[in-house]
Design an enzyme around this catalytic site. Structure first.
Site, PDB file in Angstrom:
ATOM      1  N   CYS A   1      12.124  32.402-109.539  1.00 32.39           N
ATOM      2  CA  CYS A   1      12.072  33.864-109.704  1.00 32.39           C
ATOM      3  C   CYS A   1      12.590  34.270-111.083  1.00 32.39           C
TER       4      CYS A   1
ATOM      5  N   CYS B   1      10.098  36.299-113.796  1.00 34.04           N
ATOM      6  CA  CYS B   1      10.295  37.743-114.011  1.00 34.04           C
ATOM      7  C   CYS B   1       9.790  38.143-115.410  1.00 34.04           C
TER       8      CYS B   1
ATOM      9  N   CYS C   1       7.113  45.980-107.955  1.00 37.23           N
ATOM     10  CA  CYS C   1       6.846  44.628-108.450  1.00 37.23           C
ATOM     11  C   CYS C   1       7.243  43.624-107.369  1.00 37.23           C
TER      12      CYS C   1
ATOM     13  N   CYS D   1      16.482  25.741-107.298  1.00 34.74           N
ATOM     14  CA  CYS D   1      15.289  26.509-107.684  1.00 34.74           C
ATOM     15  C   CYS D   1      15.666  27.669-108.619  1.00 34.74           C
TER      16      CYS D   1
ATOM     17  N   CYS E   1      14.011  46.133-114.702  1.00 36.48           N
ATOM     18  CA  CYS E   1      13.197  45.754-113.523  1.00 36.48           C
ATOM     19  C   CYS E   1      11.989  46.688-113.399  1.00 36.48           C
TER      20      CYS E   1
ATOM     21  N   CYS F   1       8.572  32.873-104.642  1.00 35.78           N
ATOM     22  CA  CYS F   1       9.662  32.235-103.886  1.00 35.78           C
ATOM     23  C   CYS F   1       9.108  31.277-102.826  1.00 35.78           C
TER      24      CYS F   1
ATOM     25  N   ASP G   1      17.401  52.117 -96.025  1.00 37.39           N
ATOM     26  CA  ASP G   1      17.285  52.194 -97.480  1.00 37.39           C
ATOM     27  C   ASP G   1      18.169  53.240 -98.148  1.00 37.39           C
TER      28      ASP G   1
HETATM   29  C1  B12 Z   1      18.986  50.505-105.854  1.00 43.46           C
HETATM   30  C2  B12 Z   1      17.989  49.647-105.135  1.00 43.46           C
HETATM   31  C3  B12 Z   1      17.024  49.003-105.916  1.00 43.46           C
HETATM   32  C4  B12 Z   1      17.115  48.909-107.435  1.00 43.46           C
HETATM   33  C5  B12 Z   1      18.149  47.826-107.786  1.00 43.46           C
HETATM   34  C6  B12 Z   1      17.873  46.485-107.063  1.00 43.46           C
HETATM   35  C7  B12 Z   1      19.013  45.518-107.003  1.00 43.46           C
HETATM   36  N1  B12 Z   1      18.656  44.272-106.818  1.00 43.46           N
HETATM   37  O1  B12 Z   1      20.179  45.885-107.079  1.00 43.46           O
HETATM   38  C8  B12 Z   1      15.646  48.629-107.813  1.00 43.46           C
HETATM   39  C9  B12 Z   1      14.921  49.947-108.060  1.00 43.46           C
HETATM   40  C10 B12 Z   1      15.455  47.737-109.034  1.00 43.46           C
HETATM   41  C11 B12 Z   1      15.131  48.020-106.508  1.00 43.46           C
HETATM   42  C12 B12 Z   1      14.035  47.189-106.447  1.00 43.46           C
HETATM   43  C13 B12 Z   1      13.558  46.638-105.265  1.00 43.46           C
HETATM   44  N2  B12 Z   1      13.961  46.900-104.025  1.00 43.46           N
HETATM   45 CO1  B12 Z   1      15.522  47.980-103.629  1.00 43.46          CO
HETATM   46  N3  B12 Z   1      17.063  48.884-103.092  1.00 43.46           N
HETATM   47  C14 B12 Z   1      18.036  49.495-103.717  1.00 43.46           C
HETATM   48  C15 B12 Z   1      19.121  50.017-102.762  1.00 43.46           C
HETATM   49  C16 B12 Z   1      18.861  51.512-102.505  1.00 43.46           C
HETATM   50  C17 B12 Z   1      20.558  49.792-103.248  1.00 43.46           C
HETATM   51  C18 B12 Z   1      20.795  48.365-103.774  1.00 43.46           C
HETATM   52  C19 B12 Z   1      22.069  48.260-104.568  1.00 43.46           C
HETATM   53  O2  B12 Z   1      23.042  48.900-104.239  1.00 43.46           O
HETATM   54  N4  B12 Z   1      22.028  47.464-105.627  1.00 43.46           N
HETATM   55  C20 B12 Z   1      23.188  47.142-106.410  1.00 43.46           C
HETATM   56  C21 B12 Z   1      23.539  45.670-106.141  1.00 43.46           C
HETATM   57  C22 B12 Z   1      24.770  45.291-106.935  1.00 43.46           C
HETATM   58  O3  B12 Z   1      23.825  45.623-104.756  1.00 43.46           O
HETATM   59  P1  B12 Z   1      23.090  44.630-103.713  1.00 43.46           P
HETATM   60  O4  B12 Z   1      21.834  44.102-104.258  1.00 43.46           O
HETATM   61  O5  B12 Z   1      23.056  45.291-102.384  1.00 43.46           O
HETATM   62  O6  B12 Z   1      24.126  43.441-103.690  1.00 43.46           O
HETATM   63  C23 B12 Z   1      25.443  43.612-103.179  1.00 43.46           C
HETATM   64  C24 B12 Z   1      25.724  42.605-102.080  1.00 43.46           C
HETATM   65  O7  B12 Z   1      24.549  42.354-101.318  1.00 43.46           O
HETATM   66  C25 B12 Z   1      26.282  41.411-102.810  1.00 43.46           C
HETATM   67  N5  B12 Z   1      25.441  40.460-103.551  1.00 43.46           N
HETATM   68  C26 B12 Z   1      24.237  40.648-104.051  1.00 43.46           C
HETATM   69  N6  B12 Z   1      23.839  39.570-104.692  1.00 43.46           N
HETATM   70  C27 B12 Z   1      24.813  38.649-104.604  1.00 43.46           C
HETATM   71  C28 B12 Z   1      24.885  37.360-105.091  1.00 43.46           C
HETATM   72  C29 B12 Z   1      26.022  36.596-104.858  1.00 43.46           C
HETATM   73  C30 B12 Z   1      26.084  35.232-105.395  1.00 43.46           C
HETATM   74  C31 B12 Z   1      27.091  37.176-104.102  1.00 43.46           C
HETATM   75  C32 B12 Z   1      28.294  36.406-103.807  1.00 43.46           C
HETATM   76  C33 B12 Z   1      26.984  38.491-103.615  1.00 43.46           C
HETATM   77  C34 B12 Z   1      25.851  39.212-103.868  1.00 43.46           C
HETATM   78  O8  B12 Z   1      27.074  42.032-103.805  1.00 43.46           O
HETATM   79  C35 B12 Z   1      26.434  43.208-104.270  1.00 43.46           C
HETATM   80  C36 B12 Z   1      27.476  44.218-104.617  1.00 43.46           C
HETATM   81  O9  B12 Z   1      28.125  44.748-103.497  1.00 43.46           O
HETATM   82  C37 B12 Z   1      18.844  49.137-101.478  1.00 43.46           C
HETATM   83  C38 B12 Z   1      19.161  49.820-100.137  1.00 43.46           C
HETATM   84  C39 B12 Z   1      20.655  49.820 -99.851  1.00 43.46           C
HETATM   85  N7  B12 Z   1      21.149  50.930 -99.335  1.00 43.46           N
HETATM   86  O10 B12 Z   1      21.350  48.828-100.064  1.00 43.46           O
HETATM   87  C40 B12 Z   1      17.324  48.827-101.622  1.00 43.46           C
HETATM   88  C41 B12 Z   1      16.821  47.409-101.205  1.00 43.46           C
HETATM   89  C42 B12 Z   1      17.788  46.420-101.756  1.00 43.46           C
HETATM   90  N8  B12 Z   1      15.544  47.283-101.890  1.00 43.46           N
HETATM   91  C43 B12 Z   1      14.674  46.645-101.218  1.00 43.46           C
HETATM   92  C44 B12 Z   1      13.383  46.299-101.717  1.00 43.46           C
HETATM   93  C45 B12 Z   1      12.352  45.871-100.696  1.00 43.46           C
HETATM   94  C46 B12 Z   1      13.105  46.362-103.098  1.00 43.46           C
HETATM   95  C47 B12 Z   1      11.871  45.820-103.844  1.00 43.46           C
HETATM   96  C48 B12 Z   1      11.291  44.535-103.264  1.00 43.46           C
HETATM   97  C49 B12 Z   1      10.769  46.919-103.912  1.00 43.46           C
HETATM   98  C50 B12 Z   1       9.562  46.529-104.750  1.00 43.46           C
HETATM   99  N9  B12 Z   1       8.678  45.677-104.271  1.00 43.46           N
HETATM  100  O11 B12 Z   1       9.390  47.008-105.854  1.00 43.46           O
HETATM  101  C51 B12 Z   1      12.452  45.614-105.269  1.00 43.46           C
HETATM  102  C52 B12 Z   1      13.063  44.210-105.433  1.00 43.46           C
HETATM  103  C53 B12 Z   1      13.700  43.975-106.759  1.00 43.46           C
HETATM  104  C54 B12 Z   1      14.860  42.988-106.639  1.00 43.46           C
HETATM  105  N10 B12 Z   1      14.628  41.738-107.010  1.00 43.46           N
HETATM  106  O12 B12 Z   1      15.942  43.387-106.186  1.00 43.46           O
HETATM  107  C55 B12 Z   1      15.205  46.204 -99.860  1.00 43.46           C
HETATM  108  C56 B12 Z   1      15.555  44.714 -99.902  1.00 43.46           C
HETATM  109  C57 B12 Z   1      15.313  43.965 -98.594  1.00 43.46           C
HETATM  110  C58 B12 Z   1      15.748  42.512 -98.696  1.00 43.46           C
HETATM  111  N11 B12 Z   1      15.034  41.634 -98.018  1.00 43.46           N
HETATM  112  O13 B12 Z   1      16.707  42.178 -99.363  1.00 43.46           O
HETATM  113  C59 B12 Z   1      16.439  47.148 -99.691  1.00 43.46           C
HETATM  114  C60 B12 Z   1      17.601  46.566 -98.896  1.00 43.46           C
HETATM  115  C61 B12 Z   1      15.921  48.448 -98.998  1.00 43.46           C
HETATM  116  C62 B12 Z   1      15.683  48.237 -97.492  1.00 43.46           C
HETATM  117  N12 B12 Z   1      16.382  48.962 -96.641  1.00 43.46           N
HETATM  118  O14 B12 Z   1      14.889  47.429 -97.065  1.00 43.46           O
HETATM  119  N13 B12 Z   1      15.899  48.370-105.458  1.00 43.46           N
HETATM  120  S1  SF4 Z   2      15.126  33.463-104.596  1.00 46.63           S
HETATM  121 FE1  SF4 Z   2      13.450  32.055-104.103  1.00 46.63          FE
HETATM  122  S2  SF4 Z   2      12.439  31.748-106.092  1.00 46.63           S
HETATM  123 FE2  SF4 Z   2      14.464  32.587-106.529  1.00 46.63          FE
HETATM  124  S3  SF4 Z   2      15.775  30.806-106.832  1.00 46.63           S
HETATM  125 FE3  SF4 Z   2      15.955  31.382-104.673  1.00 46.63          FE
HETATM  126  S4  SF4 Z   2      14.445  30.085-103.637  1.00 46.63           S
HETATM  127 FE4  SF4 Z   2      13.904  30.074-105.825  1.00 46.63          FE
HETATM  128  S1  SF4 Z   3      10.926  42.956-109.103  1.00 50.37           S
HETATM  129 FE1  SF4 Z   3      12.193  43.235-110.942  1.00 50.37          FE
HETATM  130  S2  SF4 Z   3      13.483  41.400-110.962  1.00 50.37           S
HETATM  131 FE2  SF4 Z   3      11.740  40.929-109.610  1.00 50.37          FE
HETATM  132  S3  SF4 Z   3      10.199  39.966-110.961  1.00 50.37           S
HETATM  133 FE3  SF4 Z   3       9.740  42.158-110.866  1.00 50.37          FE
HETATM  134  S4  SF4 Z   3      10.778  42.963-112.688  1.00 50.37           S
HETATM  135 FE4  SF4 Z   3      11.687  40.981-112.274  1.00 50.37          FE
END
Ligand code: B12
Ligand code: SF4
Ligand code: SF4
Length: 336
Positions: free
Chosen positions: A193, A197, A240, A190, A213, A247, A132
């Site tokens: 999500c 939200c 959340c 689908c 979020c 999903c 993380d």
């Molecule tokens: C900052 C952070 C958050 C932020 C921002 C979340 C976000 N979605 O960006 C907040 C506080 C909102 C958050 C929430 C949660 N988080 Co968080 N978070 C992180 C953290 C520390 C960094 C993520 C990040 O850099 N985000 C910025 C975005 C741009 O980056 P990214 O999501 O990694 O996506 C990159 C690539 O994967 C790719 N990508 C992503 N999506 C797509 C889509 C397409 C089409 C393409 C081509 C590429 C692509 O491009 C992005 C840019 O490089 C990571 C740990 C880590 N070191 O990575 C944990 C992590 C993502 N979190 C995690 C979890 C469990 C959660 C929560 C479920 C916790 C909760 N229950 O409240 C929620 C889920 C919310 C959600 N829907 O994302 C897990 C996810 C595990 C998994 N199965 O994916 C992680 C990996 C921590 C871990 N080690 O387990 N989180």
């Molecule tokens: S992440 Fe899950 S709920 Fe969201 S669009 Fe994909 S299959 Fe549907």
């Molecule tokens: S974790 Fe964040 S993105 Fe996912 S339903 Fe909750 S508010 Fe929306």
């Protein structure tokens, strides 16, 4: 068995559910990450900007890195019915925080794996382990080896295990055999999500505006929660799960037998009124080994005050009056 096979076997024995090895390589999504930052989607999480430089390539963290061992562990334990979750006098805590702090649990497993590798791969000298908090785009590297796809909710989803997965990794300075898992499944048409939200935080497929979020607002944000978003929080007081609960890939998610992840009964739907009366000592005692300690007492009670307000019942008033005279300004503000 060669060293890669031994590592995989050991990781599975340690309780990881998925493991794969990939070669060290630059990030392929760093531009998307930069754009995400430049749009302000990181909110006040300054550390994400500071991580940008290192996130270009894992070798900026450890120059000798040759391979990454990417791991995932399932944390799904039990399901609370949506009817129960709607009870407004009780608070909903995200399921990842029902048990003990996963950072500690997963790190212990990573350290055990590190020792195993040092004993079995004589050339291995340097390694780093993260869960993380490291400057690594964990989802990208997890995806690269076929661990899961990026869902529209931005979670890594595995076709067999769903998305209730913590990701972790080890950087090592030895070459391994690389064994990407076959990537199966996708979101198709689908959009459940996105529709579910409550704050419309999923601004494009796979892109979250953290500032909206609820996970960010209730855990990462240290100050006041914007008033216009408060009603949408409902009774969510820590994190959340909504975009994962809905999903379809999580319908048959397996159950974790990891002892540390098992829910403590007091973390499933606690009474808001009782939480509001927690003294600093009681908070520290109750959440000592829990991820909930991250918000500190003032962050949790800020969220509880909002949920009490959203309940809209006269029964909430005495607890909010108590919040009005709390020593912490943040709690007083949200109680008001
Ligand atoms: C900052 C952070 C958050 C932020 C921002 C979340 C976000 N979605 O960006 C907040 C506080 C909102 C958050 C929430 C949660 N988080 Co968080 N978070 C992180 C953290 C520390 C960094 C993520 C990040 O850099 N985000 C910025 C975005 C741009 O980056 P990214 O999501 O990694 O996506 C990159 C690539 O994967 C790719 N990508 C992503 N999506 C797509 C889509 C397409 C089409 C393409 C081509 C590429 C692509 O491009 C992005 C840019 O490089 C990571 C740990 C880590 N070191 O990575 C944990 C992590 C993502 N979190 C995690 C979890 C469990 C959660 C929560 C479920 C916790 C909760 N229950 O409240 C929620 C889920 C919310 C959600 N829907 O994302 C897990 C996810 C595990 C998994 N199965 O994916 C992680 C990996 C921590 C871990 N080690 O387990 N989180
Ligand atoms: S992440 Fe899950 S709920 Fe969201 S669009 Fe994909 S299959 Fe549907
Ligand atoms: S974790 Fe964040 S993105 Fe996912 S339903 Fe909750 S508010 Fe929306």
């Amino acid at each position: 068995m060669n060293i890669t096979q031994k590592i995989i076997k050991k990781a599975l024995e340690l309780g990881f559910d998925l493991v794969h090895t990939i070669p060290a390589a630059p990030s392929q999504t760093i531009e998307a990450y930069k754009q995400w930052l430049s749009k302000g989607y990181a909110g006040k999480m300054e550390y994400l900007k500071n991580h940008l430089e290192k996130k270009h390539d894992v070798r900026r963290i450890m120059p000798e890195t040759r391979s990454l061992i990417m791991l995932a562990i399932n944390y799904h334990t039990t399901t609370v019915s949506s009817r129960k979750k709607r009870e407004p006098s009780l608070g909903v805590i995200s399921n990842y925080a029902w048990g003990e702090d996963y950072h500690k649990i997963v790190r212990q497993k990573l350290e055990a794996l590190r020792i195993f590798i040092e004993n079995n791969a004589p050339h291995q000298k340097n390694s780093r382990v993260y869960v993380d908090t490291g400057p690594i785009l964990e989802r990208e590297y997890a995806n690269r080896g076929g661990l899961g796809w990026f869902g529209k909710n931005s979670m890594i989803i595995n076709w067999k295990k769903g998305s209730w997965l913590f990701l972790a990794e080890m950087l090592v300075d030895v070459e391994l055999e690389y064994n990407p898992l076959p990537l199966r499944g996708d979101c198709g048409s689908c959009t459940q999500c996105i529709q579910a939200c409550p704050t419309k935080a999923i601004v494009a497929d796979g892109v979250i505006d953290s500032r909206r979020c609820i996970s960010y607002l209730t855990i990462e944000l240290k100050g006041a929660i914007p008033p216009e978003l408060r009603p949408a929080l409902g009774n969510l007081i820590f994190g959340c799960d909504i975009c994962q609960d809905v999903c379809p890939w999580n319908r048959k998610a397996p159950v974790s037998d990891e002892t540390g992840f098992q829910p403590k009964s007091e973390n499933i739907m606690p009474s808001l009124i009782t939480l509001m009366s927690l003294s600093p000592q009681e908070f520290n005692q109750r959440f000592k080994n829990s991820p909930i300690k991250r918000t500190k007492r003032q962050g949790l009670l800020r969220n509880v005050a909002i949920a009490l307000g959203n309940w809209g019942s006269p029964a909430a008033i005495p607890a909010l009056q108590q919040g009005l005279i709390d020593e912490q300004p943040l709690i007083r503000l949200h109680s008001a």
